[in-house]
Motif scaffolding. Structure first.
Motif, mmCIF file in Angstrom:
data_model
loop_
_atom_site.group_PDB
_atom_site.id
_atom_site.type_symbol
_atom_site.label_atom_id
_atom_site.label_comp_id
_atom_site.label_asym_id
_atom_site.label_seq_id
_atom_site.Cartn_x
_atom_site.Cartn_y
_atom_site.Cartn_z
ATOM 1 N N ARG A 146 0.906 -1.380 0.023
ATOM 2 C CA ARG A 146 0.040 0.172 0.173
ATOM 3 C C ARG A 146 0.821 1.455 -0.242
ATOM 4 N NH1 ARG A 146 -3.100 -3.406 -1.505
ATOM 5 N NH2 ARG A 146 -5.283 -3.723 -0.475
ATOM 6 N N TYR A 147 1.829 1.490 1.075
ATOM 7 C CA TYR A 147 2.834 2.042 0.993
ATOM 8 C C TYR A 147 3.445 2.379 -0.686
ATOM 9 C CZ TYR A 147 2.456 2.017 5.955
ATOM 10 O OH TYR A 147 2.044 2.412 7.046
ATOM 11 N N SER A 148 3.855 1.238 -1.388
ATOM 12 C CA SER A 148 4.423 1.717 -2.457
ATOM 13 C C SER A 148 3.506 1.974 -3.440
ATOM 14 C CB SER A 148 5.283 -0.321 -2.824
ATOM 15 O OG SER A 148 6.181 -0.522 -1.986
ATOM 16 N N GLN A 149 1.769 1.912 -3.167
ATOM 17 C CA GLN A 149 1.097 2.339 -4.671
ATOM 18 C C GLN A 149 1.054 4.165 -4.092
ATOM 19 O OE1 GLN A 149 -2.250 -0.049 -3.339
ATOM 20 N NE2 GLN A 149 -1.107 -2.264 -5.001
ATOM 21 N N GLY A 150 0.766 4.352 -2.557
ATOM 22 C CA GLY A 150 0.918 5.658 -2.132
ATOM 23 C C GLY A 150 1.918 6.267 -3.344
ATOM 24 N N ARG A 164 7.254 2.483 4.899
ATOM 25 C CA ARG A 164 7.759 1.702 4.219
ATOM 26 C C ARG A 164 8.551 1.208 4.558
ATOM 27 N NH1 ARG A 164 8.199 1.674 -2.085
ATOM 28 N NH2 ARG A 164 9.799 2.671 -1.509
ATOM 29 N N ALA A 165 9.523 1.933 5.176
ATOM 30 C CA ALA A 165 10.898 1.725 6.129
ATOM 31 C C ALA A 165 10.951 1.211 7.253
ATOM 32 C CB ALA A 165 12.387 2.849 6.201
ATOM 33 N N GLN A 166 10.376 1.187 7.907
ATOM 34 C CA GLN A 166 9.120 0.931 9.625
ATOM 35 C C GLN A 166 9.275 -0.715 8.536
ATOM 36 O OE1 GLN A 166 7.193 3.231 12.167
ATOM 37 N NE2 GLN A 166 7.163 2.182 13.152
ATOM 38 N N ALA A 167 8.206 -0.740 7.974
ATOM 39 C CA ALA A 167 7.619 -2.533 7.986
ATOM 40 C C ALA A 167 8.853 -2.519 7.077
ATOM 41 C CB ALA A 167 6.484 -2.089 6.496
ATOM 42 N N TYR A 174 16.530 -4.548 5.702
ATOM 43 C CA TYR A 174 17.147 -3.089 6.580
ATOM 44 C C TYR A 174 17.591 -2.626 5.357
ATOM 45 C CZ TYR A 174 17.330 -6.539 10.890
ATOM 46 O OH TYR A 174 17.308 -7.245 11.195
ATOM 47 N N GLU A 175 18.235 -3.684 3.835
ATOM 48 C CA GLU A 175 19.442 -2.415 3.049
ATOM 49 C C GLU A 175 18.191 -1.294 2.118
ATOM 50 O OE1 GLU A 175 21.819 -1.540 2.795
ATOM 51 O OE2 GLU A 175 23.012 -3.682 3.245
ATOM 52 N N LYS A 176 16.490 -2.022 1.985
ATOM 53 C CA LYS A 176 15.459 -1.814 2.254
ATOM 54 C C LYS A 176 15.064 -0.250 3.184
ATOM 55 C CE LYS A 176 13.479 -5.479 -1.431
ATOM 56 N NZ LYS A 176 12.814 -6.405 -1.654
ATOM 57 N N ALA A 177 14.718 -0.775 3.735
ATOM 58 C CA ALA A 177 14.938 -0.150 5.006
ATOM 59 C C ALA A 177 15.772 1.595 4.660
ATOM 60 C CB ALA A 177 14.851 -0.577 5.917
ATOM 61 N N ILE A 178 16.761 1.308 4.807
ATOM 62 C CA ILE A 178 18.094 2.243 4.379
ATOM 63 C C ILE A 178 17.633 3.050 3.428
ATOM 64 C CG2 ILE A 178 20.017 2.757 4.150
ATOM 65 C CD1 ILE A 178 21.129 0.633 6.315
ATOM 66 N N SER A 179 17.407 1.986 1.861
ATOM 67 C CA SER A 179 16.953 3.594 0.991
ATOM 68 C C SER A 179 16.012 3.466 1.220
ATOM 69 C CB SER A 179 16.673 1.958 0.054
ATOM 70 O OG SER A 179 16.253 3.093 -1.514
ATOM 71 N N ASP A 180 15.015 3.597 1.672
ATOM 72 C CA ASP A 180 13.548 4.069 1.946
ATOM 73 C C ASP A 180 13.773 5.467 2.793
ATOM 74 O OD1 ASP A 180 12.048 2.940 -0.093
ATOM 75 O OD2 ASP A 180 11.170 2.100 1.516
ATOM 76 N N CYS A 181 14.648 5.899 4.240
ATOM 77 C CA CYS A 181 14.880 6.720 4.525
ATOM 78 C C CYS A 181 16.156 7.668 3.916
ATOM 79 C CB CYS A 181 15.886 6.093 5.881
ATOM 80 S SG CYS A 181 15.114 5.198 7.469
ATOM 81 N N GLU A 182 16.665 7.683 3.600
ATOM 82 C CA GLU A 182 17.535 8.362 2.175
ATOM 83 C C GLU A 182 16.645 9.122 1.588
ATOM 84 O OE1 GLU A 182 20.047 4.869 0.739
ATOM 85 O OE2 GLU A 182 21.503 5.995 1.676
ATOM 86 N N TRP A 183 15.379 8.548 0.948
ATOM 87 C CA TRP A 183 14.170 9.250 0.049
ATOM 88 C C TRP A 183 13.748 10.231 0.841
ATOM 89 C CZ3 TRP A 183 14.776 10.026 -5.135
ATOM 90 C CH2 TRP A 183 16.347 9.141 -5.866
ATOM 91 N N ALA A 194 13.044 9.589 9.956
ATOM 92 C CA ALA A 194 13.780 8.449 8.871
ATOM 93 C C ALA A 194 15.389 9.028 9.449
ATOM 94 C CB ALA A 194 14.613 9.561 7.823
ATOM 95 N N TYR A 195 16.143 9.205 10.139
ATOM 96 C CA TYR A 195 17.178 9.434 11.215
ATOM 97 C C TYR A 195 17.401 7.662 12.391
ATOM 98 C CZ TYR A 195 20.043 13.355 8.459
ATOM 99 O OH TYR A 195 19.801 13.710 8.075
ATOM 100 N N PHE A 196 16.202 8.118 12.859
ATOM 101 C CA PHE A 196 15.867 6.612 13.704
ATOM 102 C C PHE A 196 16.147 5.389 12.767
ATOM 103 C CE2 PHE A 196 12.961 4.406 16.866
ATOM 104 C CZ PHE A 196 13.753 4.074 17.225
#
Length: 727
Positions: A146-150, A164-167, A174-183, A194-196
């Motif tokens: 759902r987050y991706s569709q948004g 989405r990073a939290q999910a 973890y790598e995908k979470a880091i990438s989403d935080c950077e975006w 995002a930093y947390f």
């Protein structure tokens, strides 16, 4: 730039991210064109003819380029496509008209974009809420979908990236979470979440330096997050230490270290089923001696030492409601093992409390009535309560019964009472503990507490004094304080304890332990008197009488607190004021004020101000016992604003008496009051009370006005008259 690079790491490249980069590049080009048009407009309006000519030429060039272009891209602005005759140079007015058309088209395009964005934002928000619902339900894969569709609807919505990073964190991606935080940080460079989350992801990947960088950046953005920052950094440090310890332990095992191998062997033997209970008891005792070192604790943890309760015999003995002597001995051995494994090792402490049987059984063991079990359980809990990290672990448990259970140890006459009070003293300052105490406070804690006070001579008095102090500290919680202050049983028990204090014939009453209890109860009463209710009004007279009797106590600390209780209870009851006046309170307070103790003086002058406010008798006695108000005049020179304000108030009340103002002729009272009335005290009551006293002084005895004129104080006197009239 709207898309700052994150300095911590570079996002991995995927097709979706390439599309994001293309969209962002289009948006950047669009913004640059808006900037160019703004610069052209400024050039056309410039008073400098050379700048204006250059702007006209550049405008013509851009209009020709726009007229020749027929491409219709979503990310580019629509333009006026009127054909331009390039063989003839456009006049400034024509250039201006063409530019107006261009700007109009740009404005239309901006409106259309705003409308589309509004629609997309509504869709993105709806998808975000659907994702949040899935996250709360534990369906993290659906939440990510759902987050991706948004994000397909709105690429720059920061919340969708962080959610989405939290999910992703929940799914250990973890790598995908880091990438989403950077975006998310590209959308908002100051996004704390995002930093947390990125710090958490780096920590899970054992990128300890990167994790700390994230937490430090979080603190830079919001210094108010100091507590969260400390918790995060503490967790990172623990994880790094745990990794080092486990590597060291593994090296010792591989090297064939005898001590390390013995721990492994003992754990294997204890895990074998269907052995006699004494077999397990002996094994646990041997194991407790083997895991005393840091490396031993680590080997115990990494070899599933905390799974001992999977053994049916061990678990049955530990969880049994009524234990046989053999089961008690096994439980004591188990508690000793856990003490050895958890001493100074927060990771082991965390794993121990993570076991449901342990957190459920600790309060049961404390309530068991078996001294040996209680002693070792208290020792184990103390390992947690004595440091902040351990208290955090304890506070994740249900501690609603702990205050009542631990307070009951006051009845013990051995070291258990001190151990229990140590734990309570460690926990009482924690807000979460105070919150949990509310559940059983009125039904469980208050009845037990009043019982302990009534039986003060039969219990561990030093522990009782500490227990009373714990209750006093809990009064920092307004809800708990209100419950205790409304309890008639509590007030009655406090009075009964105070009743025994001055009786010199009682050896218990004069013992140091009993005096500690009296001192602690007086402190508790001062805290409770911050409340105002009918119960306090009903008990004000006996409380005042008891405290008045304590003013002759040999312990100066008790005298000071008794005076403090008087200063807080007297406003609740005029009858209490009359009773203490009969007991000579004015003379006693003057005696304390002459002695000069700072804290006692502040309570004593407050007591006098209450008495003189409501009683002419108090005013007359103060005038009688304080010749020419020498004590009050001295207090007007104090550096304590509360003392000065109350002294001025007492003086203003006494100046209502005939002859009081005349007795001050020739003194320095005018100068003292003038200095305070016109001073810069932080408390306005200092100026107000001093001004009222100054006004009453001059009204009652006009000869003081001569001194006032000499000091150029008439303006202050005039300004003070409003206080005199209103009073």
């Amino acid at each position: 730039s709207l898309s700052p690079r994150c300095p911590l790491s570079v996002p991995s490249v995927s097709p979706a991210m390439l599309r994001d980069e293309a969209t962002e590049a289009d948006f950047q080009r669009f913004l640059r064109r808006v900037d160019d048009v703004t610069n052209l407009l400024q050039g056309l309006q410039s008073p400098d003819s050379a700048v204006q000519e250059k702007a006209i030429a550049e405008t013509e060039k851009r209009l020709r380029e726009q007229g020749a272009s027929r491409e219709q891209e979503e990310s580019r602005s629509s333009v006026n496509r009127t054909l331009i005759n390039t063989s003839v140079r456009a006049s400034p007015s024509e250039t201006k008209a063409g530019l107006d058309g261009f700007l109009a088209a740009l404005e239309r395009d901006a409106r259309e974009r705003a409308q589309r964005r509004k629609r997309n934002e509504q869709l993105a928000n709806a998808l975000k809420e659907q994702g949040n619902e899935a996250f709360r339900a534990g369906d993290f894969a659906l939440a990510i979908q759902r987050y991706s569709q948004g994000l397909e609807k709105l690429r720059d919505k920061q919340e969708l990236y962080t959610n989405r990073a939290q999910a992703y964190l929940k799914l250990h991606e973890y790598e995908k979470a880091i990438s989403d935080c950077e975006w998310a940080l590209k959308c908002n460079k100051n996004c704390l979440k995002a930093y947390f989350l990125m710090g958490k992801a780096h920590l899970a990947l054992q990128h300890f330096a990167e994790s700390r960088q994230c937490y430090e950046k979080m603190l830079q953005i919001d210094p108010q997050k100091q507590n969260l920052f400390e918790e995060c950094v503490h967790e990172a440090r623990l994880q790094e230490e745990r990794l080092r310890e486990e590597q060291r332990a593994e090296r010792q095992l591989q090297a064939g270290n005898a001590a390390a191998l013995s721990i492994q062997e003992l754990l294997q033997r204890i895990s074998s089923p269907d052995q006699d209970i004494l077999y397990y008891t002996g094994g646990l005792r041997l194991l407790a001696g083997a895991v005393s070192s840091c490396t031993g604790q680590t080997i115990f943890r990494t070899n599933n030492g905390f799974s001992i309760l999977r053994n049916e015999t061990v678990r049955g003995a530990f969880c049994a409601e009524s234990k046989s002597p053999a089961e008690v001995e096994l439980c004591v051995s188990l508690l000793l093992l856990w003490q050895a494994a958890c001493a100074g090792n927060e990771e082991n402490q965390r794993l121990l409390l993570a076991q449901p049987e342990v957190s459920a059984q600790l309060p049961e063991l404390l309530s068991s009535g078996t001294a040996q079990l209680q002693r070792e359980t208290l020792a184990l809990i103390s390992l947690y309560s004595e440091h902040q990290g351990g208290r955090r672990l304890l506070l994740r448990q249900d501690l609603s019964r702990w205050l009542q259970i631990l307070m009951a140890f006051v009845k013990s006459t051995d070291a258990r009472a001190d151990s229990a009070m140590n734990i309570l003293s460690d926990l009482v300052g924690e807000e979460r503990f105070q919150t949990q105490c509310r559940a059983l406070f009125s039904t469980g804690v208050i009845p037990l507490f009043t019982q302990l006070l009534v039986c003060a001579r039969q219990v561990h008095q030093a522990a009782l004094a500490r227990g009373v102090g714990v209750l006093g500290s809990l009064c920092a919680d307004v809800g708990l304080r209100a419950q205790l202050a409304e309890s008639r049983e509590c007030w009655q028990a406090c009075l009964e304890l105070l009743d025994g204090c001055p009786d010199a014939s009682s050896p218990d009453a004069s013992s140091p332990g009993y005096q500690q209890c009296v001192f602690a109860v007086l402190g508790l009463m001062m805290n409770l008197l911050l409340e105002s209710n009918g119960t306090i009004q009903d008990f004000a007279v006996p409380i005042s009488g008891r405290c008045l009797a304590l003013l002759s106590h040999q312990d100066g600390r008790i005298v000071t607190r008794a005076t403090g209780v008087l200063s807080r209870v007297l406003p609740a009851s005029p009858s209490a004021v009359e009773e203490v006046l009969k007991g000579g309170v004015v003379k006693k307070m003057l005696k304390f004020l002459k002695a000069g103790g700072q804290l006692t003086s502040s309570y004593a002058i407050k007591t006098l101000s209450i008495c003189t406010k409501s009683s002419r008798r108090a005013q007359e006695e103060l005038l009688k016992w304080d010749k020419r108000f020498q004590v009050l005049l001295k207090l007007l020179q104090s550096e304590d604003e509360l003392v000065v304000g109350n002294a001025a108030f007492c003086l203003s009340q006494c100046l209502l008496l005939p002859g009081a103002a005349s007795s001050l002729l020739g003194s320095g009272v005018v100068q003292l009051l003038l200095r305070q009335a016109g001073g810069d005290a932080h408390r306005s009551l200092v100026q107000q009370n001093s001004a009222i006293a100054l006004g009453r002084l001059c009204v009652a005895e006009p000869r003081h006005i001569h001194q006032l004129r000499k000091l150029n104080g008439l303006a202050i006197l005039n300004s003070s008259m409003k206080y005199v009239h209103s009073s």
